[in-house]
Design a protein around this motif. Structure first.
Motif, mmCIF file in Angstrom:
data_model
loop_
_atom_site.group_PDB
_atom_site.id
_atom_site.type_symbol
_atom_site.label_atom_id
_atom_site.label_comp_id
_atom_site.label_asym_id
_atom_site.label_seq_id
_atom_site.Cartn_x
_atom_site.Cartn_y
_atom_site.Cartn_z
ATOM 1 N N ARG A 225 0.819 -1.216 0.000
ATOM 2 C CA ARG A 225 0.000 0.000 0.000
ATOM 3 C C ARG A 225 0.849 1.261 0.000
ATOM 4 O O ARG A 225 1.896 1.315 0.645
ATOM 5 C CB ARG A 225 -0.921 -0.006 1.213
ATOM 6 C CG ARG A 225 -2.085 0.973 1.081
ATOM 7 C CD ARG A 225 -3.160 0.748 2.101
ATOM 8 N NE ARG A 225 -4.465 1.018 1.507
ATOM 9 C CZ ARG A 225 -5.598 1.104 2.190
ATOM 10 N NH1 ARG A 225 -5.586 0.903 3.504
ATOM 11 N NH2 ARG A 225 -6.735 1.346 1.589
ATOM 12 N N GLU A 226 0.348 2.284 -0.697
ATOM 13 C CA GLU A 226 1.030 3.568 -0.728
ATOM 14 C C GLU A 226 0.543 4.462 0.411
ATOM 15 O O GLU A 226 -0.577 4.299 0.921
ATOM 16 C CB GLU A 226 0.805 4.261 -2.073
ATOM 17 C CG GLU A 226 1.382 3.514 -3.260
ATOM 18 C CD GLU A 226 2.886 3.301 -3.142
ATOM 19 O OE1 GLU A 226 3.584 4.227 -2.662
ATOM 20 O OE2 GLU A 226 3.363 2.217 -3.517
ATOM 21 N N VAL A 227 1.376 5.415 0.770
ATOM 22 C CA VAL A 227 1.098 6.292 1.918
ATOM 23 C C VAL A 227 -0.210 7.056 1.739
ATOM 24 O O VAL A 227 -1.023 7.158 2.673
ATOM 25 C CB VAL A 227 2.281 7.255 2.136
ATOM 26 C CG1 VAL A 227 1.917 8.351 3.122
ATOM 27 C CG2 VAL A 227 3.506 6.490 2.626
ATOM 28 N N MET A 228 -0.437 7.602 0.563
ATOM 29 C CA MET A 228 -1.651 8.393 0.358
ATOM 30 C C MET A 228 -2.910 7.546 0.485
ATOM 31 O O MET A 228 -3.964 8.043 0.887
ATOM 32 C CB MET A 228 -1.601 9.070 -1.016
ATOM 33 C CG MET A 228 -0.545 10.163 -1.117
ATOM 34 S SD MET A 228 -0.629 11.376 0.248
ATOM 35 C CE MET A 228 -2.304 11.993 0.047
ATOM 36 N N ASP A 229 -2.806 6.262 0.155
ATOM 37 C CA ASP A 229 -3.959 5.378 0.316
ATOM 38 C C ASP A 229 -4.264 5.127 1.786
ATOM 39 O O ASP A 229 -5.424 4.989 2.182
ATOM 40 C CB ASP A 229 -3.709 4.050 -0.404
ATOM 41 C CG ASP A 229 -3.621 4.214 -1.913
ATOM 42 O OD1 ASP A 229 -4.351 5.065 -2.451
ATOM 43 O OD2 ASP A 229 -2.812 3.507 -2.535
ATOM 44 N N VAL A 230 -3.222 5.056 2.608
ATOM 45 C CA VAL A 230 -3.414 4.909 4.048
ATOM 46 C C VAL A 230 -4.120 6.143 4.604
ATOM 47 O O VAL A 230 -5.090 6.041 5.368
ATOM 48 C CB VAL A 230 -2.070 4.692 4.769
ATOM 49 C CG1 VAL A 230 -2.294 4.560 6.278
ATOM 50 C CG2 VAL A 230 -1.341 3.475 4.217
ATOM 51 N N ALA A 231 -3.641 7.312 4.211
ATOM 52 C CA ALA A 231 -4.242 8.565 4.685
ATOM 53 C C ALA A 231 -5.697 8.679 4.235
ATOM 54 O O ALA A 231 -6.574 9.093 5.010
ATOM 55 C CB ALA A 231 -3.422 9.754 4.195
ATOM 56 N N VAL B 293 -3.746 10.613 15.068
ATOM 57 C CA VAL B 293 -2.373 10.486 15.548
ATOM 58 C C VAL B 293 -1.590 9.673 14.523
ATOM 59 O O VAL B 293 -1.916 8.505 14.282
ATOM 60 C CB VAL B 293 -2.320 9.788 16.922
ATOM 61 C CG1 VAL B 293 -0.878 9.724 17.425
ATOM 62 C CG2 VAL B 293 -3.217 10.505 17.927
ATOM 63 N N SER B 294 -0.599 10.281 13.894
ATOM 64 C CA SER B 294 0.229 9.500 12.972
ATOM 65 C C SER B 294 1.148 8.605 13.793
ATOM 66 O O SER B 294 1.695 9.028 14.811
ATOM 67 C CB SER B 294 1.032 10.407 12.041
ATOM 68 O OG SER B 294 1.928 11.219 12.763
ATOM 69 N N PRO B 295 1.317 7.351 13.378
ATOM 70 C CA PRO B 295 2.067 6.386 14.203
ATOM 71 C C PRO B 295 3.563 6.637 14.216
ATOM 72 O O PRO B 295 4.093 7.437 13.426
ATOM 73 C CB PRO B 295 1.729 5.041 13.565
ATOM 74 C CG PRO B 295 1.330 5.353 12.170
ATOM 75 C CD PRO B 295 0.721 6.719 12.196
ATOM 76 N N ILE B 296 4.251 5.952 15.111
ATOM 77 C CA ILE B 296 5.707 6.047 15.192
ATOM 78 C C ILE B 296 6.344 5.491 13.926
ATOM 79 O O ILE B 296 5.722 4.755 13.166
ATOM 80 C CB ILE B 296 6.249 5.290 16.426
ATOM 81 C CG1 ILE B 296 5.805 3.811 16.402
ATOM 82 C CG2 ILE B 296 5.809 5.980 17.708
ATOM 83 C CD1 ILE B 296 6.431 2.966 17.494
ATOM 84 N N LEU C 108 4.161 8.958 6.516
ATOM 85 C CA LEU C 108 2.770 8.912 6.955
ATOM 86 C C LEU C 108 2.339 10.194 7.669
ATOM 87 O O LEU C 108 1.223 10.665 7.467
ATOM 88 C CB LEU C 108 2.539 7.720 7.886
ATOM 89 C CG LEU C 108 2.048 6.409 7.282
ATOM 90 C CD1 LEU C 108 1.830 5.386 8.386
ATOM 91 C CD2 LEU C 108 0.778 6.612 6.479
ATOM 92 N N GLY C 109 3.208 10.728 8.513
ATOM 93 C CA GLY C 109 2.842 11.899 9.312
ATOM 94 C C GLY C 109 2.322 13.055 8.475
ATOM 95 O O GLY C 109 1.204 13.546 8.702
ATOM 96 N N PRO C 110 3.101 13.538 7.502
ATOM 97 C CA PRO C 110 2.616 14.655 6.678
ATOM 98 C C PRO C 110 1.329 14.330 5.926
ATOM 99 O O PRO C 110 0.443 15.190 5.792
ATOM 100 C CB PRO C 110 3.783 14.892 5.709
ATOM 101 C CG PRO C 110 4.987 14.396 6.440
ATOM 102 C CD PRO C 110 4.502 13.210 7.214
#
Length: 215
Positions: free
Chosen positions: A103-109, A136-139, A166-168
């Motif tokens: 999975r890509e980051v934008m799909d997670v968001a 809350v973005s994870p560690i 992931l955070g941004p």
């Protein structure tokens, strides 16, 4: 269980790092060591913290190896069973980065935005409005930890890289939907397995989230 009828109710929905999985071995950290338990202690009896953590929980992906880890399937009934709620805290995303999902980051968001939809459509506060939402973005995953290769075989170098992005991405979703946001990685880090919160990180994370909740 907090029985103060005026207590501000906070639902914390997450994965193994909300469940309290230790960074070494199996089991579960004691309630007073988990960040949710420490959050309850910091906020005191005027707040009621509800802990909803499950190891391996994804945002909205079906895990072929474990059929009960799709967080989105459980989230709506969870909201119904715990409402009225004053705030919903969501910390998910790293399990989506396992190599089997690709999975890509934008799909997670984007998946987390679906959680906001659920809250707005299903949950209610004591005043009849929509509960406050805290993403809350994870560690960050850490491949340099000594037990990462042995105990974290479901992740690779690309998973580690994505965890740092992931955070941004989650922050942008929070801003666009009017949700609160904190970055767990700003105060917390994984322990020996490179995935689960180090013991001392639970305290730091609880303080960060408590500051955000209490304003």
């Amino acid at each position: 269980m907090i029985v103060n009828p005026a207590a501000i109710t906070v639902l914390c929905f997450g994965d193994s790092n909300t469940f309290g999985q230790p960074d070494q071995g199996r089991g579960r950290l004691p309630a007073d060591a988990r960040w949710t338990g420490q959050l309850q202690q910091i906020l005191g009896p005027d707040y009621a913290v509800i802990e909803e953590g499950l190891g391996g929980r994804t945002t909205d992906l079906n895990d072929p190896d474990r059929d009960d880890r799709n967080g989105r399937k459980y989230f709506q009934p969870c909201l119904r069973s715990h409402s009225p709620l004053d705030m919903v805290v969501i910390m998910l995303g790293n399990n989506d980065l396992k190599t089997k999902f690709g999975r890509e980051v934008m799909d997670v968001a984007a998946a987390l935005e679906g959680y906001i939809d659920n809250i707005e459509e299903t949950a209610w506060s004591r005043s009849g409005g929509v509960p406050a939402i805290l993403l809350v973005s994870p560690i960050h995953l850490d491949a340099n930890q000594p037990a990462f290769t042995e105990q974290s075989s479901e992740y690779d170098a690309e998973s580690v890289r994505k965890s740092r992005d992931l955070g941004p991405a989650i922050h942008r979703i929070a801003e666009s939907r009017g949700a609160l946001f904190v970055d767990a990685a700003s105060v917390a880090h994984p322990g020996l397995d490179g995935v689960h919160l180090s013991y001392d990180s639970h305290e730091r994370l609880s303080k960060l989230i408590a500051q955000t909740i209490s304003g």
